[in-house]
Write a protein that holds these residues in place. Structure first.
Motif, mmCIF file in Angstrom:
data_model
loop_
_atom_site.group_PDB
_atom_site.id
_atom_site.type_symbol
_atom_site.label_atom_id
_atom_site.label_comp_id
_atom_site.label_asym_id
_atom_site.label_seq_id
_atom_site.Cartn_x
_atom_site.Cartn_y
_atom_site.Cartn_z
ATOM 1 N N LYS A 116 85.509 29.278 27.500
ATOM 2 C CA LYS A 116 86.801 29.126 26.838
ATOM 3 C C LYS A 116 87.688 28.214 27.671
ATOM 4 O O LYS A 116 87.925 28.460 28.852
ATOM 5 C CB LYS A 116 87.478 30.482 26.658
ATOM 6 N N ILE A 117 88.179 27.150 27.042
ATOM 7 C CA ILE A 117 89.023 26.174 27.743
ATOM 8 C C ILE A 117 90.489 26.589 27.620
ATOM 9 O O ILE A 117 90.968 26.872 26.522
ATOM 10 C CB ILE A 117 88.817 24.757 27.168
ATOM 11 N N GLU A 118 91.173 26.630 28.753
ATOM 12 C CA GLU A 118 92.606 26.915 28.753
ATOM 13 C C GLU A 118 93.373 25.592 28.688
ATOM 14 O O GLU A 118 93.034 24.636 29.368
ATOM 15 C CB GLU A 118 93.003 27.672 30.030
ATOM 16 N N TYR A 119 94.395 25.554 27.844
ATOM 17 C CA TYR A 119 95.190 24.338 27.680
ATOM 18 C C TYR A 119 96.621 24.560 28.164
ATOM 19 O O TYR A 119 97.118 25.685 28.193
ATOM 20 C CB TYR A 119 95.232 23.922 26.199
ATOM 21 N N GLU A 120 97.272 23.461 28.546
ATOM 22 C CA GLU A 120 98.690 23.505 28.877
ATOM 23 C C GLU A 120 99.409 22.396 28.124
ATOM 24 O O GLU A 120 98.819 21.360 27.807
ATOM 25 C CB GLU A 120 98.924 23.351 30.382
ATOM 26 N N ALA A 121 100.674 22.642 27.847
ATOM 27 C CA ALA A 121 101.474 21.650 27.132
ATOM 28 C C ALA A 121 102.258 20.801 28.134
ATOM 29 O O ALA A 121 102.696 21.291 29.173
ATOM 30 C CB ALA A 121 102.432 22.339 26.177
ATOM 31 N N ILE A 131 105.578 15.931 22.944
ATOM 32 C CA ILE A 131 104.673 16.998 23.360
ATOM 33 C C ILE A 131 103.217 16.585 23.212
ATOM 34 O O ILE A 131 102.824 15.948 22.233
ATOM 35 C CB ILE A 131 104.959 18.295 22.552
ATOM 36 N N SER A 132 102.418 16.953 24.214
ATOM 37 C CA SER A 132 100.965 16.787 24.146
ATOM 38 C C SER A 132 100.342 17.982 24.847
ATOM 39 O O SER A 132 101.030 18.714 25.566
ATOM 40 C CB SER A 132 100.530 15.481 24.815
ATOM 41 N N VAL A 133 99.049 18.184 24.629
ATOM 42 C CA VAL A 133 98.348 19.262 25.333
ATOM 43 C C VAL A 133 97.135 18.678 26.046
ATOM 44 O O VAL A 133 96.603 17.633 25.660
ATOM 45 C CB VAL A 133 97.906 20.395 24.373
ATOM 46 N N ARG A 134 96.705 19.373 27.108
ATOM 47 C CA ARG A 134 95.525 18.941 27.854
ATOM 48 C C ARG A 134 94.893 20.177 28.490
ATOM 49 O O ARG A 134 95.576 21.198 28.704
ATOM 50 C CB ARG A 134 95.912 17.940 28.941
ATOM 51 N N PRO A 135 93.608 20.107 28.801
ATOM 52 C CA PRO A 135 92.975 21.229 29.511
ATOM 53 C C PRO A 135 93.642 21.431 30.868
ATOM 54 O O PRO A 135 94.015 20.465 31.542
ATOM 55 C CB PRO A 135 91.520 20.769 29.679
ATOM 56 N N VAL A 136 93.829 22.668 31.261
ATOM 57 C CA VAL A 136 94.425 22.977 32.555
ATOM 58 C C VAL A 136 93.584 22.353 33.667
ATOM 59 O O VAL A 136 92.358 22.491 33.676
ATOM 60 C CB VAL A 136 94.525 24.509 32.759
ATOM 61 N N GLY A 137 94.211 21.635 34.570
ATOM 62 C CA GLY A 137 93.506 20.973 35.667
ATOM 63 C C GLY A 137 93.264 19.495 35.421
ATOM 64 O O GLY A 137 92.986 18.741 36.350
ATOM 65 N N GLN A 150 97.997 21.480 17.952
ATOM 66 C CA GLN A 150 97.222 20.496 18.705
ATOM 67 C C GLN A 150 95.984 21.122 19.354
ATOM 68 O O GLN A 150 94.908 20.506 19.370
ATOM 69 C CB GLN A 150 98.108 19.831 19.763
ATOM 70 N N ILE A 151 96.131 22.337 19.883
ATOM 71 C CA ILE A 151 94.970 23.004 20.487
ATOM 72 C C ILE A 151 93.902 23.256 19.434
ATOM 73 O O ILE A 151 92.697 23.034 19.674
ATOM 74 C CB ILE A 151 95.393 24.319 21.167
ATOM 75 N N GLU A 152 94.338 23.692 18.263
ATOM 76 C CA GLU A 152 93.374 23.949 17.170
ATOM 77 C C GLU A 152 92.668 22.663 16.753
ATOM 78 O O GLU A 152 91.456 22.653 16.505
ATOM 79 C CB GLU A 152 94.105 24.560 15.981
ATOM 80 N N PRO A 161 91.210 14.530 15.207
ATOM 81 C CA PRO A 161 92.037 13.590 15.979
ATOM 82 C C PRO A 161 93.518 14.005 15.980
ATOM 83 O O PRO A 161 94.006 14.606 15.023
ATOM 84 C CB PRO A 161 91.847 12.262 15.233
ATOM 85 N N ILE A 162 94.213 13.682 17.082
ATOM 86 C CA ILE A 162 95.670 13.846 17.151
ATOM 87 C C ILE A 162 96.253 12.448 17.232
ATOM 88 O O ILE A 162 95.890 11.660 18.105
ATOM 89 C CB ILE A 162 96.091 14.676 18.370
ATOM 90 N N TYR A 163 97.151 12.121 16.299
ATOM 91 C CA TYR A 163 97.718 10.782 16.243
ATOM 92 C C TYR A 163 99.073 10.740 16.952
ATOM 93 O O TYR A 163 99.834 11.704 16.928
ATOM 94 C CB TYR A 163 97.903 10.345 14.783
#
Length: 495
Positions: free
Chosen positions: A8-13, A216-222, A252-254, A261-263
């Motif tokens: 399971k990947i954890e994301y942060e905003a 706002i954007s999201v990315r995997p933690v780290g 965005q995570i979903e 894609p996220i535009y």
């Protein structure tokens, strides 16, 4: 053969805010037209703000002063040299087809402010510093009003009101240091507090005096690389900012989880459906074709002028919160409540000037008075109870002249009619009974009249002590000294 469990990947905003603050100057940024809100459409206009050929803009000096003061308040660097630029875009409510703004040489850069995050359950406060990239001056655009009604197409036509065109704005751009909707909402609120303390704007989001666009954007933690940035517009409250961000993070995570894609785009927050809706693909700075504004000279702020504006700064919210904790011994939460509004803080300090206890005054302001203001939709200058009379009321409780209950009984009258608390209690005969001999007689009468309850108490029903104290308070109309009454009741029942 066993199948490996998916990790399971954890994301942060990653969140940044672009905040537009409308200034409360009497006239617009480059002309003499009024900035009065809610004037009849197209009445606060002239050839300059309508962009007629041959007209020349002239900078309102008060706008520059406000920009510098806000820059100082957010701990930023004030540029000794800056300039205005033309930002080209074409929209019906922009009469010149360009906006006078600042691009590569803004008036303010490299600042920060500290925000406080309150735990709703424990009321504990944590602090975080948010960087601010820049602050610049610019003019506002007009306003489109969509009218008419068509069953399929919705509105049938649009009307344009140019009253807002040329109203002065300060745009504050944060660093991408925010991580949650709560942090973003608190950052925006702290900016509003500062603006109001400085007296340069009212920060009223409902009237558009404070407008926030969220990136706002999201990315995997780290992961160091940012994700695809989305901008959200059309939020008219701090609560909406928080809810829009929380929704967009989930969206965005979903999308990433499902390989969708996220535009890079601009989205609107729909209050009815509680979701963001795609509006348009996002423009880049090159699309605006910036170039220096030829009709306005560059700005130079002298050190002497900078020092003069610095001396005009009031004590700001963060400094006042710290002082309230250290000087008055208040909790971080109470200090925050009292300093949220400058007028409340002024009221509180005026009450303290009477010599009343700081914590007791804080309790009255943050509880009973705050409840009255909220229930009646009033501001603190609108109530009849003046700060010196609140101080007098608190001192009457401190000296034992009246009980806290009597103070609460006369508070509604004080809030609505004002006046001296001492004169009211003298007129109504509400002075606290603190004479041990007088109270002892009343306690004896109550005990004699309730023999069965006395027997129950002496057989182990010790909680009945409250019954006897209550009867004494009832008989004296709340005038009996509560502490002395409790001691006498306990003493009498023990024999």
């Amino acid at each position: 053969m066993t199948t490996a469990t998916p990790v399971k990947i954890e994301y942060e905003a990653i969140i940044g805010l672009e905040t537009h603050c409308q200034l409360n100057t009497a006239s617009k940024i480059f002309c003499h037209c009024s900035t009065k809100f809610d004037s009849p459409p197209n009445t606060n206009v002239c050839p300059v703000c309508l962009g007629y050929p041959g007209v020349l803009p002239v900078l309102n000096e008060q706008v520059l002063a406000s920009a510098v003061k806000l820059g100082l308040a957010i701990n930023a660097t004030i540029a000794p040299y800056s300039k205005f630029d033309r930002k080209q875009y074409f929209y019906p409510d922009l009469p010149k087809n360009y906006q006078i703004s600042q691009f590569d040489l803004p008036i303010v850069e490299n600042g920060f402010l500290e925000i406080e995050l309150v735990d709703k359950k424990t009321k504990e406060i944590t602090r975080k510093t948010i960087g601010i990239t820049r602050l610049h001056m610019e003019e506002d655009a007009g306003k489109l009003v969509h009218a008419g009604s068509d069953r399929l197409a919705g509105s049938t036509h649009s009307l344009v009101d140019f009253n807002r065109t040329g109203v002065p704005l300060l745009e504050i751009v944060s660093e991408p240091d925010l991580r949650t909707g709560q942090e973003a909402a608190e950052y925006a609120q702290e900016l509003r507090r500062i603006v109001r303390y400085l007296g340069i704007g009212d920060g009223n989001m409902q009237e558009g005096s404070l407008r926030c666009d969220v990136n706002i954007s999201v990315r995997p933690v780290g992961q160091e690389k940012f994700g695809t940035k989305v901008e959200i517009k059309n939020m008219n409250s701090f609560n909406a900012i928080q809810r829009a961000i929380e929704y967009e993070i989930e969206r965005q995570i979903e999308a990433i989880t499902n390989d969708q894609p996220i535009y890079q785009e601009t989205r609107l927050w729909d209050e009815n459906t509680q979701q963001t809706i795609s509006m348009r693909k996002k423009e880049g700075s090159s699309d605006y074709r910036y170039f220096p504004e030829p009709d306005l000279p560059p700005l130079e702020v002298s050190q002497e002028q900078l020092e003069a504006w610095k001396k005009e700064l009031p004590e700001l919210p963060a400094k006042k919160r710290t002082r309230y904790e250290q000087e008055f011994g208040l909790s971080a939460y109470d200090a925050r409540v009292l300093t949220d509004d400058r007028e409340v803080a002024q009221y509180y300090e005026a009450a303290l000037a009477t010599g009343a206890d700081a914590k007791l005054v804080a309790n009255w302001v943050t509880q009973d008075i705050a409840a009255y203001l909220n229930n009646n939709k009033l501001t603190i200058p609108e109530i009849a109870l003046k700060p010196d009379n609140l101080g007098e009321l608190v001192k009457l409780i401190e000296t034992g002249t009246i009980s806290g209950k009597i103070a609460k009984d006369i508070l509604p009258e004080l809030l609505e009619k004002g006046g001296s608390p001492k004169k009211i209690i003298d007129k109504k005969g509400l002075t606290q009974i603190s004479d041990p001999g007088e109270l002892e007689k009343i306690v004896d009468e109550i005990i004699a009249a309730n023999a069965s309850e006395v027997e129950k108490f002496r057989n182990g029903r010790t909680n009945l002590k409250g019954f006897f104290v209550g009867q004494v308070m009832k008989k004296t109309n709340g005038r009996a000294d509560p502490k002395l009454t409790s001691q006498l009741v306990e003493k009498k029942l023990a024999h």
